[in-house]
Design an enzyme around this catalytic site. Structure first.
Site, PDB file in Angstrom:
ATOM      1  N   GLU A 181       0.799  -1.166   0.113  1.00 59.26           N
ATOM      2  CA  GLU A 181      -0.184  -0.006   0.147  1.00 59.26           C
ATOM      3  C   GLU A 181       0.985   1.353  -0.039  1.00 59.26           C
ATOM      4  OE1 GLU A 181      -1.982  -0.022   3.922  1.00 59.26           O
ATOM      5  OE2 GLU A 181      -1.557  -2.129   4.125  1.00 59.26           O
ATOM      6  N   ASP A 229      -6.225   8.442   2.150  1.00 55.42           N
ATOM      7  CA  ASP A 229      -5.967   8.053   3.665  1.00 55.42           C
ATOM      8  C   ASP A 229      -5.233   9.240   3.997  1.00 55.42           C
ATOM      9  OD1 ASP A 229      -5.547   6.732   5.819  1.00 55.42           O
ATOM     10  OD2 ASP A 229      -4.033   5.390   5.278  1.00 55.42           O
ATOM     11  N   ARG A 243      -1.554 -11.142   9.619  1.00 56.89           N
ATOM     12  CA  ARG A 243      -1.065 -10.361   8.444  1.00 56.89           C
ATOM     13  C   ARG A 243       0.175  -9.396   9.281  1.00 56.89           C
ATOM     14  NH1 ARG A 243      -2.779  -4.759   6.046  1.00 56.89           N
ATOM     15  NH2 ARG A 243      -4.198  -4.912   8.052  1.00 56.89           N
TER      16      ARG A 243
END
Lengths: 500, 65
Positions: free
Chosen positions: A8, A93, A238
């Protein structure tokens, strides 16, 4: 070796001629411009149901009251947020546009869908500036404004839940302290505000303050403990890696992810018996970054003093033995390639680092900077060198210096442009991203929302929304649902077939 | 150099290659390398934003993540 992974990247954003423009507004314009142009019919919402950003891998939840508002990433602030037909997420974001790759299973696929993300961002920014009255918006794939602010390029690796988190911290920390010599993006300026004179290997090193923690925006930790698996939490965690730089060079990204995945495999299989623990890893991280001559030695708790390259060679040696031990001659071609390239890069870093200017970001950038310093007699605090650092990451092919070097054949590529272009719209085939992407491509008007672990249909004639969970990242692959999706002309038919 | 004793392991080809690496060639190569560097810097000069100081100063970001 397969592992479910993704990246990301938050892009730096600049509205030309308007340094005080609101970055959230500009970021929304970018994302919305792309969504409007490419997403047909209704636009699916992001489904926040399964998000838990305050879940800590060490086994507790942080209270929402003590959390910084920047950590509450599961609150839908009404900011632009879309899911693409390649299975990726494009959204705002905080104050940056961000692209999360779809889930993939190999390092080269990370490079492919990460590069596709750059092209999505480029296309989005170009579309945004076509709106009447809009000035040009320029995006940068970097990690700092050199004035104290940093934004991330995170990696995600699916790991076995049974692996003790303490093992991850112990064996991954020395690896993260040293891997920047391979995958650093290079930076002009020392310190968070970049005021110190000089060049350093990593964009991010100066922004890390603790060894282990949950935060990503303050007191950044070398090992992040966010535990939000987007998969069955009984079986998986994760690992959220926040320490990496945003890379433009394909080989940098490939080795960053490929070598990290190998180290994680060794940790899961308890293969690492050497203790490579580094004394004072936060300070060591910075010292390694601040010495592009690669001579700095970090001190291990066993008393040994190793350069970052030597530390990487320890991991390479272990990884070679691990792959030989577990796979022998059956090792897959990409794993073999990662090992060979890793070895070649480390060997060159020891003998002639500048020979990697056509492979690694930080070396390519440093070489260019040194050439300017020689030609124009520039000191490290010269604004022109800072501009070169910044403009290296400009994602426009006509302006970005990485792109100019790559176009001139001065930086090696692993991918062809048309492959990257295809990956802007086509999902990877081995994970649930395939199901998500194909559904968005084929049934967009009947999808109300989607996320990593679900696709929610709003079908004509049905009152209730139909949520199709995709909790297993390896189900929903092409082999699994490809024919089914091909054979269902409507979302209704697909949901019927799935719930039969 | 041409009179140098032949080493049995070397093929004639590599010997010729060694032979031609004279000083003037090294200088020439350095010159072409310099030209190469000049060429790429010229190209970069053409795309670099003007007024580096203002440009860098106006790149202000909010933190992220």
């Amino acid at each position: 070796m397969r592992r479910v992974m993704g990246t990301e990247v938050e892009y730096g954003i600049s509205v030309q001629g308007q340094p005080s423009a609101n970055p959230m507004v500009a970021s929304s314009q970018v994302v919305n411009a792309y969504a409007t142009a490419t997403v047909r019919a209704r636009r699916a919402r992001w489904d926040f149901e399964e998000e838990s950003p305050l879940r800590d891998a060490r086994g507790f939840d942080m209270s929402r009251q003590v959390a910084d508002s920047s950590q509450l990433t599961d609150e839908d602030l009404g900011l632009a947020n879309v899911i693409l037909t390649n299975g990726a997420r494009l959204y705002v974001d905080h104050a940056h546009p961000e692209y999360s790759t779809p889930e993939v299973v190999s390092p080269l696929d990370i490079v492919l869908w990460d590069k596709a993300g750059e092209q999505v961002m480029l296309d989005a920014a170009r579309r945004a500036q076509q709106l009447p009255g809009n000035p040009a918006i320029v995006l940068y794939k970097n990690n700092t404004d050199n004035k104290g602010a940093s934004y991330g390029a995170h990696e995600n690796y699916l790991m076995r839940r049974s692996t003790p988190f303490g093992d991850i911290v112990k064996h991954l920390t020395p690896f993260f302290v040293s891997r920047q010599v391979v995958c650093g993006a290079g930076r002009v300026g020392i310190g968070q505000d970049g005021r110190g004179k000089g060049f350093q290997i990593s964009q991010r090193a100066d922004f890390f303050e603790v060894e282990v923690g949950l935060e990503t925006t303050l007191k950044r930790p070398i090992i992040n403990t966010r535990d939000e698996p987007h998969a069955d939490p009984e079986r998986y965690r994760r690992l959220h890696v926040i320490i990496g730089d945003a890379n433009l060079a394909e080989i940098s990204t490939y080795l960053k992810v490929g070598t990290t995945s190998l180290v994680l495999a060794m940790i899961e299989d308890r293969f690492i018996t050497r203790d490579l623990t580094v004394e004072g890893p936060v300070a060591a991280l910075r010292s390694v970054s601040h010495d592009p001559t690669l001579a700095h030695r970090v001190t291990l708790t066993d008393g040994r003093q190793l350069t970052a390259v030597q530390l990487q060679l320890e991991y390479l040696d272990l990884a070679r033995k691990y792959v030989e031990d577990r796979y022998g001659s059956d090792a897959d071609a990409q794993t073999v390639d990662v090992l060979a390239r890793w070895e070649d890069v480390l060997t060159r870093l020891e003998s002639d680092p500048m020979s990697l200017a056509d492979q690694l970001d930080w070396v390519a950038k440093l070489k260019l900077l040194e050439q300017y310093r020689t030609r124009d007699g520039l000191d490290w605090d010269d604004a022109k060198l800072q501009l070169i650092d910044l403009q290296y990451s400009d994602i426009r092919p006509e302006k970005g210096l990485y792109h100019r070097l790559a176009q001139a054949g001065r930086i090696q590529r692993l991918l062809a442009d048309d492959e990257v272009h295809t990956a802007m719209t086509v999902p990877p085939e081995e994970t649930r991203a395939y199901f998500r992407g194909r559904c968005l491509e084929k049934y967009a008007s009947d999808i109300a929302a989607a996320s990593w672990d679900s696709v929610i249909f709003d079908l004509p004639g049905r009152d209730a929304l139909q949520r199709v969970p995709t909790i297993d990242p390896l189900r929903g692959s092409r082999a699994h649902v490809g024919e089914l999706i091909d054979s269902c002309d409507t979302a209704d038919a697909l949901v019927r077939a799935l719930t039969r | 150099m041409a009179q140098e004793q032949k080493q049995p392991r070397k093929s004639e080809e590599t010997e010729e290659a060694t032979e031609v690496a004279t000083e003037s060639d090294v200088a020439e190569r350095k010159e072409s390398l310099d030209e190469d560097v000049d060429a790429i810097l010229d190209e970069i000069d053409d795309v670099l934003e003007s007024n580096a100081e203002d440009f860098v100063k106006s790149f202000i970001q909010k933190g992220g993540e």
